[in-house]
Design a protein around this motif. Structure first.
Motif, PDB file in Angstrom:
ATOM      1  N   UNK A 206     -11.039  -3.127  10.213  1.00 41.93           N
ATOM      2  CA  UNK A 206     -11.501  -2.098   9.282  1.00 41.93           C
ATOM      3  C   UNK A 206     -10.306  -1.599   8.470  1.00 41.93           C
ATOM      4  N   UNK A 207     -10.631  -0.904   7.373  1.00 41.35           N
ATOM      5  CA  UNK A 207      -9.606  -0.277   6.537  1.00 41.35           C
ATOM      6  C   UNK A 207      -9.506   1.186   6.932  1.00 41.35           C
ATOM      7  N   UNK A 208      -8.304   1.640   7.201  1.00 38.12           N
ATOM      8  CA  UNK A 208      -8.089   3.019   7.659  1.00 38.12           C
ATOM      9  C   UNK A 208      -7.949   3.950   6.455  1.00 38.12           C
ATOM     10  N   UNK A 209      -9.082   4.517   6.020  1.00 38.77           N
ATOM     11  CA  UNK A 209      -9.078   5.465   4.908  1.00 38.77           C
ATOM     12  C   UNK A 209      -8.997   6.897   5.446  1.00 38.77           C
TER      13      UNK A 209
ATOM     14  N   UNK B 185     -13.744   9.206  11.651  1.00 33.84           N
ATOM     15  CA  UNK B 185     -13.302   8.370  10.537  1.00 33.84           C
ATOM     16  C   UNK B 185     -14.108   8.694   9.295  1.00 33.84           C
ATOM     17  N   UNK B 186     -13.398   9.112   8.246  1.00 30.84           N
ATOM     18  CA  UNK B 186     -14.083   9.508   7.018  1.00 30.84           C
ATOM     19  C   UNK B 186     -14.330   8.304   6.124  1.00 30.84           C
ATOM     20  N   UNK B 187     -15.274   8.493   5.203  1.00 29.25           N
ATOM     21  CA  UNK B 187     -15.670   7.405   4.298  1.00 29.25           C
ATOM     22  C   UNK B 187     -16.042   6.162   5.105  1.00 29.25           C
TER      23      UNK B 187
ATOM     24  N   UNK C   6      -2.288  -5.197  -5.160  1.00 26.76           N
ATOM     25  CA  UNK C   6      -0.903  -5.178  -4.684  1.00 26.76           C
ATOM     26  C   UNK C   6      -0.469  -3.758  -4.319  1.00 26.76           C
ATOM     27  N   UNK C   7      -0.872  -2.802  -5.157  1.00 29.74           N
ATOM     28  CA  UNK C   7      -0.525  -1.404  -4.895  1.00 29.74           C
ATOM     29  C   UNK C   7      -1.164  -0.931  -3.596  1.00 29.74           C
ATOM     30  N   UNK C   8      -2.432  -1.278  -3.414  1.00 28.89           N
ATOM     31  CA  UNK C   8      -3.127  -0.899  -2.181  1.00 28.89           C
ATOM     32  C   UNK C   8      -2.440  -1.524  -0.966  1.00 28.89           C
ATOM     33  N   UNK C   9      -2.118  -2.818  -1.059  1.00 25.74           N
ATOM     34  CA  UNK C   9      -1.521  -3.527   0.072  1.00 25.74           C
ATOM     35  C   UNK C   9      -0.165  -2.935   0.449  1.00 25.74           C
ATOM     36  N   UNK C  10       0.677  -2.677  -0.538  1.00 23.71           N
ATOM     37  CA  UNK C  10       2.002  -2.123  -0.252  1.00 23.71           C
ATOM     38  C   UNK C  10       1.881  -0.732   0.375  1.00 23.71           C
TER      39      UNK C  10
ATOM     40  N   UNK D 241      -4.818   7.392   1.746  1.00 19.16           N
ATOM     41  CA  UNK D 241      -5.650   8.563   1.512  1.00 19.16           C
ATOM     42  C   UNK D 241      -6.600   8.299   0.358  1.00 19.16           C
ATOM     43  N   UNK D 242      -7.790   8.845   0.473  1.00 17.92           N
ATOM     44  CA  UNK D 242      -8.802   8.628  -0.557  1.00 17.92           C
ATOM     45  C   UNK D 242      -8.334   9.160  -1.903  1.00 17.92           C
TER      46      UNK D 242
END
Length: 785
Positions: free
Chosen positions: A36-39, A219-221, A302-306, A315-316
């Motif tokens: 999962x993606x930790x938002x 876990x939000x969102x 790329x920005x998200x991955x870094x 963070x949302x």
């Protein structure tokens, strides 16, 4: 039609491939492994943490996390039995849900049984200060014994009379009454009724269900969020006079995260559609549009991955802000494709890159410097935004200088943009003369506005204005506060090298609180030492209780027992002389729950506890008390965050000044003083315009608007840099109009991005977007005038 050769660009292409592979592949592996993606969309996580040291900070975060996972569901109806029945239905549905660590509804004798056994076992050591003082005074023991007899012969007692043979002075009864009074005074206004916790308010009964969310449930969102499950269970039951009142941070966080997620979709969609329509009108060719969009998507990925790899979550609000990269990243593509489409003097992609490189490179440096300084700000969210933007913009730059030059050039007859020929400068327009007058007028109006509204120019951060509950969430918060009378906003954090020192410090603090609140409506407080006193205090209790032993033979006879039992009582007393209980010892679940938000335990080799007042009666006195002991810290969460934001805002302004000096030095390397000062004047005007408009509207400068100033600082410099590079070429042909046209397109696309953010209902995003939009407009007008 000339095609570029791959060898000429293979170094750039290789750099592009390696950069993106090193970022995207590890991130995909991390997400795939976690499943999962930790938002993160917690309101408090987007705010700065208090500067109270590492361990104290961990204690504060642990408390915030604990309180942030508590939920209260009030089931209301005019008829108590109806409210209780519906509450039992909800409890049955939620009890087995994976989204909860625990769900509680019932408050019956079985729950108190463990407390009764515990109290009886440690009865000699758990007397409160009042009882200890009474037993230690002349005649106090006799009075205590008489009261015990009265209780023993009364119609109702909390403790069992079966223990009278071991407890003729009814110590169990006294301690249980003290515990129950402490629970009532330090918690909500609900009390046991027919096996559940309930209260009546204005003719309506409210039955309370309390839950603690699990990690998955918090876990939000996320579809696993427990708030979603609560709504699924409760909403169908809200009929025939039944009304649910939801209370707790998770409900507000769920609302804000859901709204933010929806805004991400809307803002991204509207922005992309606007840009696509604009580019279709300009290029009348799908290739620049498709490649520009692919570049944007790659930059965001790329920005998200870094960011995700650096912070292990994202963070949302970082994602909401990240949509602004659409406008920023497309600037590089626009400048390339304008010349690719219309500059016939450049016959290959490599020539276009060479033609634009100085402007692109200076633009990159100035923008990246502004984001880079935000990395050093002591604020996690701002660091996330900075890393996100740094990576995304560099990715876009690499794509333009590495991959676009590989494109084949269009046929000469197709290398034209009709819109450019339709735009012409009036013959009467003298840029040097009229432009200077216009800029001077802007300066004059801005300074005059600032002078008139100088009283409104101030740095002020009010956390209450960052999130304003609306609709049902707001109504529930109001009702919950009135019904439960529970709204703690501040707390004391106590530290000690041992459990004993921590408890002793806490007891001294509680004594001071009681002292300063004499005659005031304190409203009680939650503290571990209310239920589990320090060993030193337990020893005093034991010694004071010993004064009763001389009265034991008579007491037994008065109760109808044989006086010889006094010898056994003495033996029991002696055996328990060193029998002390601690918060981390064997205590019943009911008491563990009572102190769950108060005892934090060991953190980095020290022990921490919380004293949580139910209301703040004298904040200055609380702060003064905390300042007397280095092991005590008082925090009023909302006010302290505001003060921390004020401090952080000033730090940002200092970083802004440093970035300004560095950029001026960099510009001087490439330009003469005339051009350097011309470029350097733009950021100053941006700041003045934003400050003047905010002051005219009576809006104080706060953290997010000033952050916007810094971000627009780098973005706004791009326009004037591109324009100066164009003027240096002294080209009077149609090609001279390409750069101004590219700047216009850059402004429109970026303005669409940040203009969309300014329309957000989420106050931080709105302030950030508005500040950047105003700054960009100022920079653009100053560049083209």
């Amino acid at each position: 039609m000339k095609k570029p050769s791959l060898p000429r660009n293979k170094t750039f292409a290789f750099a592009w491939f390696v950069f993106h592979a090193l970022i995207l592949i590890p991130c995909l592996f991390i997400i795939a492994r976690a499943g999962r993606v930790n938002l993160d969309a917690d309101l408090f996580n987007m705010l700065p943490k208090p500067d109270i040291g590492k361990a104290m900070g961990v204690a504060d975060e642990r408390l915030t996390e604990t309180t942030g996972q508590n939920v209260f569901i009030l089931v209301s109806h005019k008829d108590f039995n109806t409210a209780k029945s519906v509450a039992e239905t909800v409890y049955g549905e939620l009890e087995s849900s994976d989204g909860f660590k625990s769900v509680s509804l019932y408050s019956d004798a079985a729950m108190l049984e463990g407390v009764t056994k515990f109290v009886h076992e440690y009865r000699w050591n758990l007397l409160d200060d009042e009882a200890v003082a009474a037993l230690s005074s002349p005649g106090g023991a006799e009075s205590f014994a008489e009261n015990a007899l009265a209780k023993a012969y009364s119609a109702f007692t909390f403790s069992s009379l079966e223990n009278l043979g071991d407890d003729p002075f009814m110590l169990d009864e006294y301690i249980l009454q003290y515990y129950l009074a402490s629970l009532e005074n330090s918690g909500t206004s609900v009390s046991p009724k027919d096996g559940v916790l309930a209260t009546e308010y204005e003719g309506v009964w409210y039955v309370m269900i309390q839950g603690i969310l699990s990690k998955e449930g918090a876990a939000l969102a996320s579809k696993s969020n427990a708030v979603v499950r609560i709504y699924e269970v409760c909403e169908p039951l809200e009929k025939d006079g039944v009304r649910f009142v939801y209370s707790g941070t998770p409900f507000h966080s769920h609302k804000s995260s859901t709204s933010a997620s929806n805004e991400i979709s809307i803002i991204s969609t509207v922005t992309l559609l606007g840009i696509i329509i604009l580019l279709l009108l300009v290029f009348k060719n799908p290739l620049p549009i498709v490649l520009s969009i692919m570049s944007i998507l790659l930059s965001i990925a790329a920005a998200f991955a870094m960011t995700y790899m650096c912070f292990a979550q994202i963070h949302i609000l970082t994602l909401v802000f990240g949509t602004s990269l659409i406008g920023s990243c497309i600037d590089y593509s626009l400048h390339f494709f304008i010349h690719w489409k219309a500059n016939r003097t450049l016959t290959s992609g490599a020539e276009i890159r060479s033609h634009l490189m100085t402007g692109l490179l200076l633009s990159l440096i100035s923008t990246e410097l502004c984001y880079l300084i935000l990395v050093f700000a002591p604020f996690g969210l701002l660091k996330q935004m900075a890393v996100f933007s740094l990576t995304g913009i560099f990715s876009a730059f690499l794509t333009v200088v590495s991959m676009y030059p590989l494109l084949a050039m269009p046929a000469d007859e197709k290398r034209v943009i009709p819109l450019i020929n339709m735009i012409s400068t009036p013959a009467w327009y003298d840029k040097k003369k009229i432009g200077r007058i216009a800029v001077a007028a802007v300066f004059t109006v801005t300074l005059t506005t600032l002078f008139i509204n100088r009283k409104n120019i101030k740095i002020e951060n009010d956390v209450n204005k960052l999130y304003q509950a609306q609709g049902r969430v707001r109504d529930d918060a109001v009702i919950s506060y009135k019904v439960l009378n529970y709204n703690p906003t501040g707390w004391f954090i106590i530290a000690g090298d041992t459990i004993e020192k921590t408890l002793q410090t806490e007891e001294a603090l509680c004594a001071r609180l009681t002292e300063i609140n004499k005659g005031k409506e304190l409203g009680g407080y939650v503290a571990t030492s209310q239920y589990i006193p320090s060993a030193a205090k337990q020893k005093k209790s034991h010694e004071a209780a010993g004064n009763l032993l001389a009265l034991a033979p008579v007491q037994y006879e008065m109760l109808g027992y044989d006086a010889s039992l006094a010898a056994g009582l003495q033996a029991s007393y002696d055996a328990d002389g060193e029998k002390y209980v601690t918060p981390e010892g064997d205590i019943p679940e009911y008491l563990k729950k009572a102190i769950s938000s108060a005892w934090l335990g060991e953190i980095d080799g020290r022990y921490y506890s919380i004293v949580l007042p139910m209301s703040i009666t004298d904040e200055d006195a609380y702060i003064r008390i905390a300042s007397e002991d280095p092991n005590v810290y008082f925090e009023n969460k909302i006010k302290d965050i505001g003060r921390d934001l004020d401090r952080l805002t000033k730090t940002i302004l200092m970083l802004f000044a440093i970035a300004y000096v560095v950029i001026v030095i960099v510009l001087k390397i490439f330009y003469n003083w005339k051009h350097t000062l011309k470029i350097a004047s733009i950021p100053l005007l941006i700041v003045l315009v934003i400050a003047s408009i905010f002051s005219a509207r009576g809006i104080p400068l706060e953290f997010f608007s000033i952050t916007g100033m810094i971000l627009v600082f780098g973005l706004g410099l791009d326009y004037v840099i591109y324009m100066i590079e164009n003027e240096k070429r002294s080209d009077t042909s149609v090609n001279a109009r390409l750069e101004p046209f590219a700047i216009l397109l850059s402004f429109l696309t970026t303005a669409v991005s940040f203009g969309a953010l300014a329309l957000s209902s989420f106050v931080p995003v709105h302030m950030l977007g508005l500040s950047i939009f105003l700054g960009l407009t100022t920079a653009f007008l100053c560049t083209v005038l």
